[in-house]
Design an enzyme around this catalytic site. Structure first.
Site, mmCIF file in Angstrom:
data_model
loop_
_atom_site.group_PDB
_atom_site.id
_atom_site.type_symbol
_atom_site.label_atom_id
_atom_site.label_comp_id
_atom_site.label_asym_id
_atom_site.label_seq_id
_atom_site.Cartn_x
_atom_site.Cartn_y
_atom_site.Cartn_z
ATOM 1 N N ASP A 60 -1.810 -0.633 6.377
ATOM 2 C CA ASP A 60 -1.892 -0.077 7.429
ATOM 3 C C ASP A 60 -3.377 0.073 7.836
ATOM 4 O O ASP A 60 -3.542 0.376 8.885
ATOM 5 C CB ASP A 60 -1.022 1.242 7.465
ATOM 6 C CG ASP A 60 -1.904 2.204 6.496
ATOM 7 O OD1 ASP A 60 -2.386 3.295 6.973
ATOM 8 O OD2 ASP A 60 -2.224 2.065 5.312
ATOM 9 N N ALA A 71 -14.681 18.925 -5.593
ATOM 10 C CA ALA A 71 -13.895 18.692 -4.268
ATOM 11 C C ALA A 71 -12.513 17.889 -4.543
ATOM 12 O O ALA A 71 -11.509 18.194 -3.925
ATOM 13 C CB ALA A 71 -14.867 17.729 -3.290
ATOM 14 N N LYS A 72 -12.506 16.795 -5.535
ATOM 15 C CA LYS A 72 -11.554 16.059 -5.598
ATOM 16 C C LYS A 72 -10.220 16.891 -6.347
ATOM 17 O O LYS A 72 -9.000 17.003 -6.246
ATOM 18 C CB LYS A 72 -11.476 14.817 -6.715
ATOM 19 C CG LYS A 72 -12.390 13.824 -5.939
ATOM 20 C CD LYS A 72 -11.950 12.446 -6.571
ATOM 21 C CE LYS A 72 -12.591 12.234 -7.790
ATOM 22 N NZ LYS A 72 -12.444 11.185 -8.399
ATOM 23 N N GLY A 82 -10.213 5.481 -1.145
ATOM 24 C CA GLY A 82 -10.053 6.305 -2.279
ATOM 25 C C GLY A 82 -10.536 7.693 -1.869
ATOM 26 O O GLY A 82 -11.417 7.929 -0.983
ATOM 27 N N ALA A 139 -5.687 5.158 -3.850
ATOM 28 C CA ALA A 139 -5.613 6.819 -4.355
ATOM 29 C C ALA A 139 -5.621 6.487 -5.649
ATOM 30 O O ALA A 139 -5.319 5.791 -6.447
ATOM 31 C CB ALA A 139 -4.213 7.189 -3.741
ATOM 32 N N ASP A 181 0.962 -1.140 0.031
ATOM 33 C CA ASP A 181 0.104 -0.096 0.004
ATOM 34 C C ASP A 181 0.920 1.297 -0.075
ATOM 35 O O ASP A 181 2.201 1.137 0.500
ATOM 36 C CB ASP A 181 -0.987 0.012 0.980
ATOM 37 C CG ASP A 181 -1.567 1.136 1.335
ATOM 38 O OD1 ASP A 181 -2.440 1.645 0.144
ATOM 39 O OD2 ASP A 181 -1.982 1.548 2.287
ATOM 40 N N ASP A 198 -0.134 5.148 0.952
ATOM 41 C CA ASP A 198 -0.160 6.052 2.324
ATOM 42 C C ASP A 198 -0.121 5.265 3.516
ATOM 43 O O ASP A 198 -0.804 4.083 3.569
ATOM 44 C CB ASP A 198 -1.422 6.467 2.148
ATOM 45 C CG ASP A 198 -1.707 7.624 0.990
ATOM 46 O OD1 ASP A 198 -0.517 8.280 0.845
ATOM 47 O OD2 ASP A 198 -2.642 7.949 0.299
ATOM 48 N N SER A 236 -2.679 0.759 -4.568
ATOM 49 C CA SER A 236 -3.270 2.038 -3.614
ATOM 50 C C SER A 236 -4.747 2.316 -4.012
ATOM 51 O O SER A 236 -5.114 2.244 -5.411
ATOM 52 C CB SER A 236 -2.211 3.022 -3.708
ATOM 53 O OG SER A 236 -3.020 4.331 -3.153
#
Length: 336
Positions: free
Chosen positions: A269, A168-169, A146, A212, A106, A108, A210
């Site tokens: 994590d 927002a993103k 996400g 993200a 992962d 982050d 990830s």
């Protein structure tokens, strides 16, 4: 330990007797040296065998390529490390014989110490777009799912009526990238780059999986000091409808590496990531960079470590991880 030492000395004496009969002290012979449950299979001559017997595990780790490959201080009985002397090359090579063939990291909270920074950026989004004061800690339950869920979870919590996910993103990414581009901020976990390269040197394939989006993944990995050659695959959430805890991201990473899912190990994590690994049939090492050890263990990782700097090759090849991989392999075979 006494039994291990006796077995090692017995192996060395047998080698000594063998070369004594031929009076060829440079003769190489296959000998197994035992220390603290680790079996070292060697093709060295007697002098090398005796040296191995007398070495401490931390010194053994420094064999090969002139650099430390992390101290080997503990291992299960099934673990075998093979040291091989090449006839054409003078250095000693390390090969790790194990069921796990690839490691999926992962990003982050594992490779990059950026978990707190997205929360700061996300809080700024709601303050800028909606004049809403949100504490960064409120985003923790939505971590690893996400950006849509990360931001949308708070919008739903506060009932933000004019919430626009796309706007927002975009605001989030702009804020986040400006934060990590600050030269005074370092987002790499100590030892992360070295450990990924250690895994590759030991013959393991490596990937990033990830939740993200790609823009954030690329920015983080570059800022942390990783290069394209450090990974066989980098999988972000952009093209997936189902992200963690769904297994899709990890399954895609395994496919891109050309490795069966049951031969991969995940380092995570977040609870969603651990569940995704389980859903993919992969063993998991959990790191306590986001949750406490007690909280993290509730989600059933095979091994728990403080952070990536506390993970070693021994953890990847630990008996518990191997058993988990074997169980996943049996389940996969039964499905076939």
């Amino acid at each position: 330990q006494i039994c291990s030492w006796l077995r090692s000395m017995q192996a060395a004496v047998k080698a000594l007797v063998l070369v004594r009969a031929t009076k060829n002290w440079s003769r190489t012979t296959a000998v197994t040296v035992h220390y603290q449950g680790i079996a070292f299979q060697t093709n060295f001559n007697v002098a090398s065998v005796c040296t191995l017997v007398l070495m401490m595990p931390g010194q053994l780790a420094q064999l090969g390529a002139g650099r430390c490959v992390r101290p080997f201080t503990a291992a299960g009985p099934s673990l075998v490390h093979k040291y091989r002397r090449s006839r054409t090359r003078k250095r000693t090579e390390l090969q790790v014989i194990q069921a796990v063939k690839a490691v999926i990291f992962d990003m982050d909270g594992v490779l990059t110490n950026s978990e707190g920074l997205p929360r700061l950026a996300a809080a700024s989004v709601f303050k800028k777009l909606h004049q809403l004061e949100v504490q960064p800690e409120e985003f923790i339950p939505f971590g690893g799912m996400g950006e849509d869920r990360f931001l949308g979870g708070i919008a739903k919590k506060y009932g933000v009526r004019d919430y626009d996910p796309a706007a927002a993103k975009q605001c989030f990414f702009d804020s986040y990238i400006s934060i990590i581009n600050d030269p005074s901020i370092s987002i790499a976990y100590p030892g992360a780059v070295d450990f990924v390269r250690t895994c590759r040197a030991a013959g393991l394939k490596t990937a990033v999986g990830s939740s993200a989006e790609q823009v954030k993944v690329d920015a983080n990995l570059t800022s942390a000091g990783f290069s394209a050659s450090d990974f066989d695959a980098i999988v972000a959430a952009d093209t997936f409808e189902a992200i963690k805890p769904a297994p899709d991201i990890f399954l895609a990473a395994a496919q891109l590496m050309g490795v069966d899912p049951e031969d991969c190990l995940v380092v995570e994590d977040a609870p969603a990531g651990i569940q995704a690994a389980r859903n993919a049939g992969m063993p998991v090492i959990g790191v306590t960079t986001t949750l406490t050890e007690e909280d993290l263990r509730q989600f059933g990782p095979d091994v728990v470590r403080l952070d990536i700097s506390h993970i070693s090759l021994m953890d990847i090849t630990s008996p518990r991880v191997q058993r988990s991989a074997e169980n996943a392999r049996r389940t996969f075979t039964q499905r076939q």
